[in-house]
Design a protein around this motif. Structure first.
Motif, PDB file in Angstrom:
ATOM      1  N   ALA A 285       0.840  -1.205   0.000  1.00  0.00           N
ATOM      2  CA  ALA A 285       0.000   0.000   0.000  1.00  0.00           C
ATOM      3  C   ALA A 285       0.874   1.254   0.000  1.00  0.00           C
ATOM      4  N   THR A 286       0.546   2.177  -0.878  1.00  0.00           N
ATOM      5  CA  THR A 286       1.346   3.386  -1.047  1.00  0.00           C
ATOM      6  C   THR A 286       0.509   4.634  -0.795  1.00  0.00           C
ATOM      7  N   THR A 287       1.043   5.548  -0.017  1.00  0.00           N
ATOM      8  CA  THR A 287       0.396   6.828   0.218  1.00  0.00           C
ATOM      9  C   THR A 287       1.425   7.936   0.031  1.00  0.00           C
ATOM     10  N   THR A 288       0.956   9.109  -0.330  1.00  0.00           N
ATOM     11  CA  THR A 288       1.838  10.260  -0.487  1.00  0.00           C
ATOM     12  C   THR A 288       1.840  11.049   0.823  1.00  0.00           C
ATOM     13  N   VAL A 289       3.016  11.133   1.434  1.00  0.00           N
ATOM     14  CA  VAL A 289       3.154  11.850   2.706  1.00  0.00           C
ATOM     15  C   VAL A 289       3.098  13.352   2.474  1.00  0.00           C
ATOM     16  N   ALA A 290       3.817  13.815   1.448  1.00  0.00           N
ATOM     17  CA  ALA A 290       3.862  15.250   1.162  1.00  0.00           C
ATOM     18  C   ALA A 290       4.205  15.462  -0.301  1.00  0.00           C
TER      19      ALA A 290
ATOM     20  N   ASP B 239      16.884  18.645  -1.637  1.00  0.00           N
ATOM     21  CA  ASP B 239      16.518  18.738  -3.042  1.00  0.00           C
ATOM     22  C   ASP B 239      17.669  19.288  -3.883  1.00  0.00           C
ATOM     23  N   PHE B 240      17.480  19.240  -5.187  1.00  0.00           N
ATOM     24  CA  PHE B 240      18.507  19.627  -6.136  1.00  0.00           C
ATOM     25  C   PHE B 240      18.798  21.127  -6.091  1.00  0.00           C
ATOM     26  N   ASP B 241      17.873  21.896  -5.536  1.00  0.00           N
ATOM     27  CA  ASP B 241      18.045  23.344  -5.452  1.00  0.00           C
ATOM     28  C   ASP B 241      18.702  23.790  -4.153  1.00  0.00           C
ATOM     29  N   GLY B 242      19.136  22.834  -3.337  1.00  0.00           N
ATOM     30  CA  GLY B 242      19.899  23.171  -2.141  1.00  0.00           C
ATOM     31  C   GLY B 242      19.098  23.425  -0.901  1.00  0.00           C
ATOM     32  N   ASN B 243      17.860  22.910  -0.837  1.00  0.00           N
ATOM     33  CA  ASN B 243      17.015  23.094   0.333  1.00  0.00           C
ATOM     34  C   ASN B 243      16.949  21.821   1.175  1.00  0.00           C
ATOM     35  N   LEU B 244      17.070  21.990   2.473  1.00  0.00           N
ATOM     36  CA  LEU B 244      16.914  20.887   3.415  1.00  0.00           C
ATOM     37  C   LEU B 244      15.644  21.129   4.210  1.00  0.00           C
ATOM     38  N   ARG B 245      14.740  20.146   4.185  1.00  0.00           N
ATOM     39  CA  ARG B 245      13.450  20.296   4.858  1.00  0.00           C
ATOM     40  C   ARG B 245      13.211  19.153   5.840  1.00  0.00           C
ATOM     41  N   LYS B 246      12.435  19.492   6.867  1.00  0.00           N
ATOM     42  CA  LYS B 246      11.934  18.511   7.823  1.00  0.00           C
ATOM     43  C   LYS B 246      10.457  18.314   7.546  1.00  0.00           C
ATOM     44  N   VAL B 247      10.034  17.053   7.414  1.00  0.00           N
ATOM     45  CA  VAL B 247       8.651  16.744   7.054  1.00  0.00           C
ATOM     46  C   VAL B 247       8.027  15.895   8.159  1.00  0.00           C
ATOM     47  N   ASN B 248       6.867  16.328   8.642  1.00  0.00           N
ATOM     48  CA  ASN B 248       6.109  15.546   9.610  1.00  0.00           C
ATOM     49  C   ASN B 248       5.437  14.399   8.880  1.00  0.00           C
ATOM     50  N   LEU B 249       5.766  13.165   9.234  1.00  0.00           N
ATOM     51  CA  LEU B 249       5.266  11.999   8.505  1.00  0.00           C
ATOM     52  C   LEU B 249       3.777  11.759   8.732  1.00  0.00           C
TER      53      LEU B 249
END
Length: 307
Positions: free
Chosen positions: A105-110, A131-141
């Motif tokens: 089962a697959t879901t999109t987190v963000a 990401d490729f543009d140099g951004n580091l992000r924290k994502v709430n799962l």
């Protein structure tokens, strides 16, 4: 493996180069904005020791030792597994997806996270993506909400979150960044080349692989001192530290083990039937690989590589 070696699968290394170029194109020319922190240029080079001529094991995929966990993933960039049997996968379109390995089962987190590359988890419900543009992000799962931790770092391919709560990132700008919550970004080291992955040994050292020059590098996270453990490893990408303290990386179907003390590099296995874009050895001695060459996109588990 040296630059003159040929692939033992049906997929040629020129094909592998095309795939990696599609993922990493433009990274060497990309600039990096250093936010703060010092750069260490202390580099000690070591020549890779000659390894005994022992034929690598052939692991057939699929087999008892190599099985597909989930297929139909499209073209994943990289993935990481949690302790509950879920995989979190990044895509260049900006999606972070969760796959329940038991059911598929697959879901999109963000969504909308940029041209994604590396990902890691903190074990407390958050993912860290670059990401490729140099951004580091924290994502709430749980909610998919995101927080920008740092920007302007150049293309970020390798992301790892330490047990101490520190995130380290590396990529096409040739720098190793240390990111701590609420603090300025620190440049730990420079001159690391195009590093597609990063691994920690839990003893204050990071390992990166320079895809363009074939160097396997060890960096002291406190001093920034860089040591070249091996050279001429053909286009290394993902890199891991096993429970045995050895360094593991794969190119296509070929898995190499590197002793970080002696610099001895030994090709230990050929994963027949796979041509992996991403490869990781976990602390249990199992390995995971994503394969997009054979079509459909799939995640595989390989057992028995680390004794």
């Amino acid at each position: 493996m040296t630059a003159s070696s040929a692939s033992s699968t049906g997929t040629s290394r020129p094909t592998w180069r095309v795939r990696l170029t599609a993922v990493a194109m433009g990274t060497l020319a990309a600039g990096a904005l250093v936010l703060t922190g010092g750069v260490s240029g202390n580099t000690a080079n070591a020549t890779s020791a000659a390894a005994p001529a022992v034929a690598p094991a052939v692991v057939n995929c699929p087999s008892v030792s190599c099985r597909s966990l989930v297929s139909g993933l499209g073209e994943p960039v990289t993935s990481v597994l949690d302790a509950s049997g879920n995989a979190y996968i990044t895509y260049v379109g900006g999606d972070l997806r969760k796959v329940v390995l038991a059911t598929g089962a697959t879901t999109t987190v963000a969504k909308g996270l940029g041209n994604l590359r590396g990902v890691d988890l903190d074990g407390d419900g958050s993912a860290y993506v670059g990401d490729f543009d140099g951004n580091l992000r924290k994502v709430n799962l749980a909610t998919g909400s995101q927080q920008l931790l740092a920007g302007g770092l150049g293309p970020l391919h390798g992301i790892v979150h330490s047990a101490a709560g520190v995130t380290y990132a590396t990529g096409g700008a040739g720098k190793l960044y240390e990111v701590r919550a609420g603090q300025p970004v620190r440049v730990v080291a420079s001159g690391l080349g195009l590093s597609q992955g990063i691994a920690l040994d839990g003893k204050g050292r990071a390992y990166t692989a320079d895809m363009m020059t074939g160097r396997i590098l060890q960096t002291d996270l406190t001093t920034g001192a860089v040591k070249s453990l091996a050279r001429e490893q053909y286009e290394p990408t993902s890199i891991s530290v096993g429970s045995d303290g050895q360094v593991y990386f794969a190119v296509g179907s070929e898995v190499t083990r590197l002793n970080p003390v002696t610099g001895e590099a030994v090709e230990i296995a050929t994963l027949r039937g796979l041509n992996s874009v991403f490869f990781r050895v976990d602390r249990n001695g199992d390995a995971y690989a994503t394969d997009v060459v054979s079509g459909g996109g799939s995640l595989w588990k390989i057992t028995g590589l680390v004794g």
